[in-house]
Design a protein around this motif. Structure first.
Motif: not given
Length: 117
Positions: A67-70, A75-76
């Motif tokens: 989830r954090q990577m997603k 955001r990027k």
């Protein structure tokens, strides 16, 4: 079509991300585990995904990390899209300014040559 690519769309559907996570964490029933293992034997992409997931020591934290990577990736991507919109906005603004300058310059030259005859 090339022989090795003919079966690319006819293979069985890949397990969901949750099924692969459950498989790595050992939460599947024996039948479900067997189905996933049969699929992994034929699907290089899924078997590499399971291999990567298996490398984590704290498997219970994998969903949180995913989830954090997603969200970081989203955001990027949004920031990159925002920058592209800003660049296109400034390009459009520069074109409008140039067109207005040419119109003013054309009007000046026309006025100058009409009055100095």
């Amino acid at each position: 079509m090339n022989e090795e690519y003919q079966d690319i769309f006819t293979t069985t559907a890949c397990p969901t991300q949750q099924q692969l996570l459950d498989y790595v964490q050992g939460r599947l029933s024996a039948d479900e585990q067997h189905e996933v293992e049969l699929h992994l034997a034929d699907c290089e992409m899924c078997s590499e995904a399971v291999e990567g997931l298996s490398a984590f020591e704290q498997k219970e934290k994998i969903p949180v990390w995913l989830r954090q990577m997603k969200w970081q990736m989203l955001r990027k991507l949004r920031a990159r899209k925002r920058r592209k919109h800003q660049v296109s906005y400034f390009i459009e603004l520069a074109i409008i300014v140039l067109v207005v300058l040419f119109i003013i310059l054309g009007a000046f030259w026309t006025y100058h040559f009409m009055t100095h005859k």
